[in-house]
Scaffold this active site. Sequence first.
Site, PDB file in Angstrom:
ATOM      1  N   GLU A   9      -4.482   8.214  10.310  1.00  0.00           N
ATOM      2  CA  GLU A   9      -4.032   7.834   8.967  1.00  0.00           C
ATOM      3  C   GLU A   9      -5.180   7.327   8.102  1.00  0.00           C
ATOM      4  O   GLU A   9      -5.156   7.473   6.883  1.00  0.00           O
ATOM      5  CB  GLU A   9      -2.949   6.758   9.072  1.00  0.00           C
ATOM      6  CG  GLU A   9      -2.268   6.452   7.747  1.00  0.00           C
ATOM      7  CD  GLU A   9      -0.993   5.638   7.914  1.00  0.00           C
ATOM      8  OE1 GLU A   9      -0.763   4.748   7.100  1.00  0.00           O
ATOM      9  OE2 GLU A   9      -0.228   5.905   8.871  1.00  0.00           O
ATOM     10  N   TYR A 335      -6.570  -4.705  10.282  1.00  0.00           N
ATOM     11  CA  TYR A 335      -5.777  -4.012   9.254  1.00  0.00           C
ATOM     12  C   TYR A 335      -4.790  -4.981   8.590  1.00  0.00           C
ATOM     13  O   TYR A 335      -3.976  -5.611   9.257  1.00  0.00           O
ATOM     14  CB  TYR A 335      -5.026  -2.855   9.903  1.00  0.00           C
ATOM     15  CG  TYR A 335      -4.258  -1.990   8.935  1.00  0.00           C
ATOM     16  CD1 TYR A 335      -4.925  -1.208   7.996  1.00  0.00           C
ATOM     17  CD2 TYR A 335      -2.874  -1.958   8.947  1.00  0.00           C
ATOM     18  CE1 TYR A 335      -4.229  -0.407   7.113  1.00  0.00           C
ATOM     19  CE2 TYR A 335      -2.163  -1.156   8.066  1.00  0.00           C
ATOM     20  CZ  TYR A 335      -2.845  -0.387   7.142  1.00  0.00           C
ATOM     21  OH  TYR A 335      -2.161   0.405   6.266  1.00  0.00           O
TER      22      TYR A 335
END
Length: 974
Positions: A9, A335
């Site tokens: 991703e 993240y």
Amino acid sequence: MGKTLVIAEKPSVAQDIVRALTPAVGKFDKHDEYFENERYVVTSAVGHLVEIQAPEEFDVKRGKWSFAHLPVIPPYFDLKPVDKTKSRLNAVVKLAKRKDVSELVNACDAGREGELIFRLIEQFAGGGKPLGKPVRRLWLQSMTPQAIRDGFDQLRTDRQMEGLASAARSRSEADWLVGINGTRAMTAFNSRDGGFFLTTVGRVQTPTLAVVVEREEQIRKFVSRDYWEIHATFLAQAGEYQGKWFDPKWKKNPEDPEQRADRLWTQKEAHDIAEAVRGKAATVTEESKPSTQASPLLFDLTSLQREANGRFGYSAKTTLALAQSLYERHKALTYPRTDSRALPEDYLATVKQTMGVLAGSDMKHLAPFARQALDNGYVKPSKRIFDNSKVSDHFAIIPTLQAPHGLSDAEQKLYDLVVRRFLSVFFPSAEYMLTTRISQVVGHSFRTDGKVLVKAGWLAIWGKEANVEGEENDKTLVPVQPNEMVRAEVVEPKGLKTRPPARYSEATLLGAMEGAGKLVEDDELREAMQEKGLGTPATRAAIIEGLINEKYMLRDGRELIPTAKAFQLMTLLRGLGVEELTKPELTGEWEYKLAQMEHGKLSRDAFMQEIAEMTKHIVKKAKEYDRDTVPGDYATLSTPCPNCGGVVQENYRRYTCVGKPKAQPCGFSFTKIPAGRAFELDEVETFLRDKRIGPLEGFRSKAGWPFTAEIALKFDEEEKNWKLEFDFGDEQDPAETGELIDFSGQDPLGPCPKCGARVFEWGKNYVCERSVPTTGQPAPSCDFKSGQIILQQPVEREQMKKLLATGKTDLLDKFVSMRTRRPFKAFLAWDAEAGKVNFEFEQRESKFPPRKGAAGRPAREAAAKSAPAAKAAAKKAPAAKKAAPAARKAAAPKTPRKSGPGLTPSPELAAVVGSEPLARTEVIKKLWDYIKAHGLQDAKNKRAINADDKLSKVFGKPQVTMFELAGIVGKHLS
């Protein structure tokens, strides 16, 4: 055997995968957009590369939004590339179509959104159909190298992922159908009277707005009540302490949540109790017990945004941007777009490594705590911290193994916040001693609470120490001996008022969005939503910003306040009977059904059929309803009708006179949303009272362009009534009409910068008193004039006063370029050379420090100063000038690239753009800035430019067209 294409991703995940696979499958070669070895090709998206859209033949563009074209329910969806990432999409598609690629692995994030990102890319690569190559799924909840290798050993089949893929597509398409049709239907409803009143709705944004509106409704309806508390000071042998009266027999009243054990509702009762106990002896009972307080959990994005808003005032959008920079640019945080507050169970070793990095870092204020955690063995397995069942697509936000450098102040604050929370969660709990003291005086009870920090534990990381007063309610009580009698020395009743609930801040609204599932009454729907609430951590900031950009809410300090437009939307949805768009139950119902779809218990077709029916229902309700009878909680204005003195009341669309008691209404009314901008209630009262208001921003033309204007009530002789009209300030110049202007009732703003006379407000301008005919000077002798609105920026009196006094306003931030339609910031300053008010732009420092080795400003200045000497030396030594050109070229400092060679303006052009050499494009830009700043575009023909004194010398005539500019400029450059 062909190669396997792995699509992650994000680029960082692709790199992690390559690092993890290299020991097992061999070294990868790095290319611009991918990594490759003999077995794998690894690439990545950058989030969504493709989005859905209605096919061209079924879509309706904004200019044709009307009920005739609704609802839009296409039989299928087309795909279109996301504009900003087209090049990335093309690169991934090219790899997927390679003949030597025989299999795809979906390595996008483990969740519904990751599934959708991959499926849409694959479908786009196949020309709208599946690509036809086998697909398998990498499902990761931890990004350690071993976890990644284990994931590749246990790839899931495409069949196993069908349910999740169907749920992902269905959620995306359902959001499109409800958002597009709902927005167009409500916009069409509100635009029936002309104009374009954009009214956006959405499955997440509208319930979020409803939460804010409902709170504001509670505040508006709140009626404050008087109550009393009784505060006493007791005198003991060891000193004084305070206590507050309370009723030990009090029980909570669900009908009246404002009742409390320590509140009295009549002044007499409070006064009588105070009189009864003042100066009397009291017996004391006391209970002390230890208490512990564990550190809060690790941050997910929402809790980080809430904490940063509360501590630093950062908006959710700002916090996300800072966290994203710390993750992507500095590699300092994990993240950030996560909804998990736990770590994977195999992350213990990584956490210890991270502690080691922090212990050896140059953060002197935090490094000792990291060392303490390692030395004392604080980092150990704990289900509170390490729990796979609480890790979703991503785990909690923690620092990485990379110590950051060169952080901005804001980035440093946020990084420190995450590091402190990371350290805190492993430290021991804080330990308190809580003391509750009850002082009994002639049958009345007074309570005193003491809280003493015994062991700081994790609070030491935040600057709290044991046995030191910390929070405001922490207090050490003076001791009272067993059987000691104390005396109520001072006893005072204190009159107070109940307060309405607080408005939402971004921190509290994020909390409300996160916990929206708690507002859902149905158990199954609440279970389906679980902790998801409204939106996801990654989208909540954008939802709040979207509501502000659409003028549904505004920021006032840290408060979020709904506008009249927001109340109008809630009134409309409630009145039309489509309240499902305002309730979190809609999200709960969708989550419940999508979860069923994931597990194969509900078909995609059945779900989408329900969404289509719901969409039709929303449009049908909006089509059928009579605008004037939409029910709602409407206001009655305090200002009377200007025509007959009757009462003016609000309905859904208009403010209308309903007449005096026992009299017929006179027909006076005006719209609530002129040119797409909804009136606020206080604005309406001002408008009716003064028959004028403005300048106001936020109006939109029929073509959708924003504009600023005043609104006036003007009497229509034909209809014998008052009408609302826009006033753009285009009154005739009194110098031409001969009309004498009287400034006697006004206060001057300051001295005219041209002639020293006084400056006043007149019409839509600030003018010198000598620039218009007055009784004292019928013939104008000065031409100073400056608009009260310049490029949509209102120029307030105080700013014009400042300009006249100091030569410059404050930095104003609402100018809108006529050419680009983009907002910009500038000062307004008196330009003595031009004899006009001009723009002056703030000097910005470079965002990034100069690169090492690059010539800085001092070096350039020194070089400039030494240039004459260098030229002289060159004349004396022509041979040296020719020698070693390569060496000279290598040694020369780099200079910034220019868009073109520098050309010298003629004296006439230099008077407008300056005398320094410039590229032709820069000259044109400066010329346009000058034209806009001085309002030289012709009012009737925007393609024509009128010359002032300076430009007439450049143009050679009084007017030119914009198409002639380039040719004229060329003649003045050499």
